[in-house]
Design a protein around this motif. Structure first.
Motif, PDB file in Angstrom:
ATOM      1  N   LEU A  84       0.824  -1.214   0.000  1.00  0.00           N
ATOM      2  CA  LEU A  84       0.000   0.000   0.000  1.00  0.00           C
ATOM      3  C   LEU A  84       0.858   1.264   0.000  1.00  0.00           C
ATOM      4  O   LEU A  84       0.574   2.225  -0.702  1.00  0.00           O
ATOM      5  CB  LEU A  84      -0.939  -0.012   1.212  1.00  0.00           C
ATOM      6  CG  LEU A  84      -2.017  -1.101   1.146  1.00  0.00           C
ATOM      7  CD1 LEU A  84      -2.594  -1.384   2.530  1.00  0.00           C
ATOM      8  CD2 LEU A  84      -3.123  -0.722   0.167  1.00  0.00           C
ATOM      9  N   GLU A  85       1.932   1.250   0.778  1.00  0.00           N
ATOM     10  CA  GLU A  85       2.785   2.436   0.889  1.00  0.00           C
ATOM     11  C   GLU A  85       3.496   2.750  -0.428  1.00  0.00           C
ATOM     12  O   GLU A  85       3.796   3.913  -0.706  1.00  0.00           O
ATOM     13  CB  GLU A  85       3.820   2.249   2.012  1.00  0.00           C
ATOM     14  CG  GLU A  85       3.240   2.177   3.414  1.00  0.00           C
ATOM     15  CD  GLU A  85       2.730   3.514   3.926  1.00  0.00           C
ATOM     16  OE1 GLU A  85       3.050   4.549   3.311  1.00  0.00           O
ATOM     17  OE2 GLU A  85       2.000   3.522   4.933  1.00  0.00           O
ATOM     18  N   GLU A  86       3.790   1.726  -1.216  1.00  0.00           N
ATOM     19  CA  GLU A  86       4.520   1.936  -2.472  1.00  0.00           C
ATOM     20  C   GLU A  86       3.593   2.120  -3.671  1.00  0.00           C
ATOM     21  O   GLU A  86       4.051   2.206  -4.813  1.00  0.00           O
ATOM     22  CB  GLU A  86       5.485   0.765  -2.721  1.00  0.00           C
ATOM     23  CG  GLU A  86       6.621   0.709  -1.698  1.00  0.00           C
ATOM     24  CD  GLU A  86       7.579  -0.445  -1.948  1.00  0.00           C
ATOM     25  OE1 GLU A  86       7.487  -1.073  -3.021  1.00  0.00           O
ATOM     26  OE2 GLU A  86       8.417  -0.708  -1.063  1.00  0.00           O
ATOM     27  N   MET A  87       2.285   2.169  -3.416  1.00  0.00           N
ATOM     28  CA  MET A  87       1.328   2.348  -4.507  1.00  0.00           C
ATOM     29  C   MET A  87       1.520   3.716  -5.156  1.00  0.00           C
ATOM     30  O   MET A  87       1.584   4.739  -4.471  1.00  0.00           O
ATOM     31  CB  MET A  87      -0.096   2.233  -3.950  1.00  0.00           C
ATOM     32  CG  MET A  87      -1.180   2.182  -5.004  1.00  0.00           C
ATOM     33  SD  MET A  87      -1.377   0.550  -5.725  1.00  0.00           S
ATOM     34  CE  MET A  87      -2.123  -0.363  -4.380  1.00  0.00           C
ATOM     35  N   ASN A  88       1.606   3.721  -6.479  1.00  0.00           N
ATOM     36  CA  ASN A  88       1.763   4.957  -7.235  1.00  0.00           C
ATOM     37  C   ASN A  88       0.379   5.453  -7.647  1.00  0.00           C
ATOM     38  O   ASN A  88      -0.302   4.799  -8.444  1.00  0.00           O
ATOM     39  CB  ASN A  88       2.630   4.683  -8.469  1.00  0.00           C
ATOM     40  CG  ASN A  88       2.915   5.935  -9.262  1.00  0.00           C
ATOM     41  OD1 ASN A  88       2.239   6.946  -9.118  1.00  0.00           O
ATOM     42  ND2 ASN A  88       3.930   5.869 -10.118  1.00  0.00           N
ATOM     43  N   ILE A  89      -0.034   6.601  -7.109  1.00  0.00           N
ATOM     44  CA  ILE A  89      -1.397   7.052  -7.390  1.00  0.00           C
ATOM     45  C   ILE A  89      -1.578   7.430  -8.856  1.00  0.00           C
ATOM     46  O   ILE A  89      -2.703   7.438  -9.361  1.00  0.00           O
ATOM     47  CB  ILE A  89      -1.830   8.220  -6.463  1.00  0.00           C
ATOM     48  CG1 ILE A  89      -0.885   9.416  -6.580  1.00  0.00           C
ATOM     49  CG2 ILE A  89      -1.968   7.753  -5.040  1.00  0.00           C
ATOM     50  CD1 ILE A  89      -1.396  10.637  -5.832  1.00  0.00           C
ATOM     51  N   GLN A  90      -0.481   7.699  -9.567  1.00  0.00           N
ATOM     52  CA  GLN A  90      -0.595   7.998 -10.995  1.00  0.00           C
ATOM     53  C   GLN A  90      -1.146   6.796 -11.757  1.00  0.00           C
ATOM     54  O   GLN A  90      -1.857   6.946 -12.751  1.00  0.00           O
ATOM     55  CB  GLN A  90       0.768   8.416 -11.552  1.00  0.00           C
ATOM     56  CG  GLN A  90       0.699   9.211 -12.853  1.00  0.00           C
ATOM     57  CD  GLN A  90      -0.169  10.458 -12.757  1.00  0.00           C
ATOM     58  OE1 GLN A  90      -0.105  11.202 -11.800  1.00  0.00           O
ATOM     59  NE2 GLN A  90      -1.011  10.669 -13.771  1.00  0.00           N
ATOM     60  N   LYS A  91      -0.843   5.584 -11.246  1.00  0.00           N
ATOM     61  CA  LYS A  91      -1.368   4.371 -11.889  1.00  0.00           C
ATOM     62  C   LYS A  91      -2.879   4.309 -11.757  1.00  0.00           C
ATOM     63  O   LYS A  91      -3.576   3.793 -12.630  1.00  0.00           O
ATOM     64  CB  LYS A  91      -0.735   3.132 -11.240  1.00  0.00           C
ATOM     65  CG  LYS A  91       0.713   2.953 -11.579  1.00  0.00           C
ATOM     66  CD  LYS A  91       1.112   1.494 -11.534  1.00  0.00           C
ATOM     67  CE  LYS A  91       2.495   1.304 -12.127  1.00  0.00           C
ATOM     68  NZ  LYS A  91       3.383   0.519 -11.310  1.00  0.00           N
ATOM     69  N   ILE A  92      -3.395   4.831 -10.635  1.00  0.00           N
ATOM     70  CA  ILE A  92      -4.848   4.871 -10.439  1.00  0.00           C
ATOM     71  C   ILE A  92      -5.458   5.889 -11.398  1.00  0.00           C
ATOM     72  O   ILE A  92      -6.467   5.614 -12.057  1.00  0.00           O
ATOM     73  CB  ILE A  92      -5.194   5.225  -8.977  1.00  0.00           C
ATOM     74  CG1 ILE A  92      -4.503   4.242  -8.023  1.00  0.00           C
ATOM     75  CG2 ILE A  92      -6.698   5.212  -8.761  1.00  0.00           C
ATOM     76  CD1 ILE A  92      -4.543   4.653  -6.558  1.00  0.00           C
ATOM     77  N   VAL A  93      -4.818   7.038 -11.518  1.00  0.00           N
ATOM     78  CA  VAL A  93      -5.303   8.095 -12.434  1.00  0.00           C
ATOM     79  C   VAL A  93      -5.361   7.571 -13.857  1.00  0.00           C
ATOM     80  O   VAL A  93      -6.335   7.809 -14.588  1.00  0.00           O
ATOM     81  CB  VAL A  93      -4.404   9.351 -12.336  1.00  0.00           C
ATOM     82  CG1 VAL A  93      -4.815  10.394 -13.373  1.00  0.00           C
ATOM     83  CG2 VAL A  93      -4.423   9.938 -10.933  1.00  0.00           C
ATOM     84  N   GLU A  94      -4.321   6.813 -14.257  1.00  0.00           N
ATOM     85  CA  GLU A  94      -4.249   6.293 -15.630  1.00  0.00           C
ATOM     86  C   GLU A  94      -5.360   5.300 -15.933  1.00  0.00           C
ATOM     87  O   GLU A  94      -5.784   5.154 -17.090  1.00  0.00           O
ATOM     88  CB  GLU A  94      -2.888   5.636 -15.870  1.00  0.00           C
ATOM     89  CG  GLU A  94      -1.739   6.635 -15.988  1.00  0.00           C
ATOM     90  CD  GLU A  94      -0.374   5.970 -15.853  1.00  0.00           C
ATOM     91  OE1 GLU A  94      -0.307   4.718 -15.837  1.00  0.00           O
ATOM     92  OE2 GLU A  94       0.624   6.713 -15.756  1.00  0.00           O
ATOM     93  N   LYS A  95      -5.845   4.589 -14.906  1.00  0.00           N
ATOM     94  CA  LYS A  95      -6.910   3.596 -15.106  1.00  0.00           C
ATOM     95  C   LYS A  95      -8.244   4.251 -15.451  1.00  0.00           C
ATOM     96  O   LYS A  95      -9.123   3.626 -16.029  1.00  0.00           O
ATOM     97  CB  LYS A  95      -7.106   2.765 -13.837  1.00  0.00           C
ATOM     98  CG  LYS A  95      -5.966   1.833 -13.495  1.00  0.00           C
ATOM     99  CD  LYS A  95      -6.081   0.534 -14.245  1.00  0.00           C
ATOM    100  CE  LYS A  95      -4.991  -0.447 -13.810  1.00  0.00           C
ATOM    101  NZ  LYS A  95      -4.933  -1.639 -14.662  1.00  0.00           N
ATOM    102  N   ILE A  96      -8.400   5.498 -15.080  1.00  0.00           N
ATOM    103  CA  ILE A  96      -9.745   6.117 -15.107  1.00  0.00           C
ATOM    104  C   ILE A  96     -10.245   6.360 -16.519  1.00  0.00           C
ATOM    105  O   ILE A  96     -11.324   5.931 -16.887  1.00  0.00           O
ATOM    106  CB  ILE A  96      -9.753   7.370 -14.214  1.00  0.00           C
ATOM    107  CG1 ILE A  96      -9.651   6.908 -12.764  1.00  0.00           C
ATOM    108  CG2 ILE A  96     -11.000   8.200 -14.437  1.00  0.00           C
ATOM    109  CD1 ILE A  96      -9.326   7.967 -11.782  1.00  0.00           C
ATOM    110  N   LYS A  97      -9.501   7.071 -17.308  1.00  0.00           N
ATOM    111  CA  LYS A  97      -9.798   7.227 -18.742  1.00  0.00           C
ATOM    112  C   LYS A  97     -11.236   7.660 -19.015  1.00  0.00           C
ATOM    113  O   LYS A  97     -11.914   7.066 -19.847  1.00  0.00           O
ATOM    114  CB  LYS A  97      -9.525   5.914 -19.487  1.00  0.00           C
ATOM    115  CG  LYS A  97      -8.078   5.487 -19.465  1.00  0.00           C
ATOM    116  CD  LYS A  97      -7.910   4.124 -20.089  1.00  0.00           C
ATOM    117  CE  LYS A  97      -6.520   3.595 -19.895  1.00  0.00           C
ATOM    118  NZ  LYS A  97      -6.416   2.152 -20.138  1.00  0.00           N
ATOM    119  N   ILE A  98     -11.724   8.641 -18.303  1.00  0.00           N
ATOM    120  CA  ILE A  98     -13.050   9.186 -18.656  1.00  0.00           C
ATOM    121  C   ILE A  98     -12.957  10.717 -18.698  1.00  0.00           C
ATOM    122  O   ILE A  98     -12.031  11.296 -18.147  1.00  0.00           O
ATOM    123  CB  ILE A  98     -14.154   8.772 -17.657  1.00  0.00           C
ATOM    124  CG1 ILE A  98     -13.841   9.205 -16.234  1.00  0.00           C
ATOM    125  CG2 ILE A  98     -14.432   7.307 -17.748  1.00  0.00           C
ATOM    126  CD1 ILE A  98     -14.977   9.046 -15.265  1.00  0.00           C
TER     127      ILE A  98
END
Length: 307
Positions: free
Chosen positions: A293-307
């Motif tokens: 959890l600590e090493e999770m890159n939030i940019q990867k979450i942003v990239e998933k969104i695509k809307i």
């Protein structure tokens, strides 16, 4: 997770009626499924063996069931099973796959494989009864115009929850382009999300403000839900809303990905050999650093969104 299974099972077996016995506050999860009668019970009124025997007798008297499906298989339902069998009823229970899950979460097991999905385990109970049921594993989006993103940054256990400072940063990034609605539950969560609403423009906290029915309606109106491996992912599945889900100690391999949700919308750190170390996210971190959890890159979450 039982509700989408009930819906598809009853569509394929329209002459069947299900009496769902559960806690009263879950009634709205089943309210729009034809042929489901929901019986809400307060378990505090049926304590111990004699209380459960009274519950079993009351249910038999009220509903006259032909078959019993134990979809929970915990101590309470095991006791009910014995009572029903003594009364001559056929009981069918879920196979939770406990040994498989223990093997999956053994940190020394390096050969991790996908286990049977939990919704299929529910469907297996009906199949054992002799019914046919094939699950679509497809979302059913509502036809209403959708707008905004829901964000549920909390989970019951630490092992499932992105650190709050990361969630806060994620909300700030997303709110630059989208209206963000925060979802939460308890008092502390409501206070935290109210603070975020004040500090981050273009956000609104719904925590503590909605009934379960209202919450389901709101989630159905969203373009997207962002959730941990927690209840909000499954609520999104119920109303046909796509969910980007974040996984730490837990893993979709254990079978708990929301019904119809895409594996492409799962965010996780894949190269940690210790994952998953828990089915429910309720263990202490073996490494001690909560890297999943600590090493999770939030940019990867942003990239998933695509809307």
């Amino acid at each position: 997770m039982t509700a989408p299974v009930f819906r598809e099972f009853l569509e394929q077996n329209p002459n069947v009626e299900i009496v769902m016995v559960s806690r009263k506050n879950f009634e709205s999860l089943f309210s729009d499924i034809p042929n489901v009668i929901f019986k809400g019970v307060n378990l505090d009124e049926y304590k111990g063996f004699f209380g459960l025997r009274r519950l079993a007798n009351e249910l038999m008297k009220e509903f006259h069931p032909d078959l019993i499906a134990n979809l929970h298989d915990v101590i309470r339902t095991k006791v009910l099973d014995k009572i029903y069998r003594r009364k001559g009823l056929k009981v069918f229970k879920i196979n939770k796959g406990k040994e498989e899950k223990e093997h999956l979460t053994n940190i020394w097991n390096l050969n991790k494989i996908q286990l049977k999905k939990t919704v299929e385990r529910y469907a297996d109970v009906f199949r054992e009864m002799g019914f046919k049921v094939e699950l679509s594993h497809q979302l059913r989006p509502s036809s209403i115009v959708k707008s905004g993103i829901g964000f549920a940054p909390f989970a019951q256990h630490r092992g499932k929850m992105l650190p709050l400072e990361k969630s806060y940063e994620l909300a700030k990034i997303l709110a630059q382009k989208h209206k963000i609605y925060f979802f939460g539950g308890g008092k502390n969560e409501t206070e935290t999300l109210a603070k975020w609403e004040r500090e981050i423009p273009n956000t609104q906290s719904l925590s503590g403000k909605l009934s379960l029915t209202e919450e389901l309606n709101k989630i159905s109106e969203l373009e997207l839900m962002i959730s941990m491996d927690s209840a909000n992912m499954h609520l999104a599945s119920l109303v046909g809303t796509r969910c980007v889900s974040i996984w730490g100690q837990t893993h979709p391999y254990a079978g708990f990905l929301g019904f119809g949700q895409s594996e492409n919308d799962v965010v996780q750190i894949k190269d940690l050999s210790c994952r998953p170390c828990s089915v429910f996210g309720d263990k202490e971190c073996y490494r001690g650093d909560w890297a999943c959890l600590e090493e999770m890159n939030i940019q990867k979450i942003v990239e998933k969104i695509k809307i």
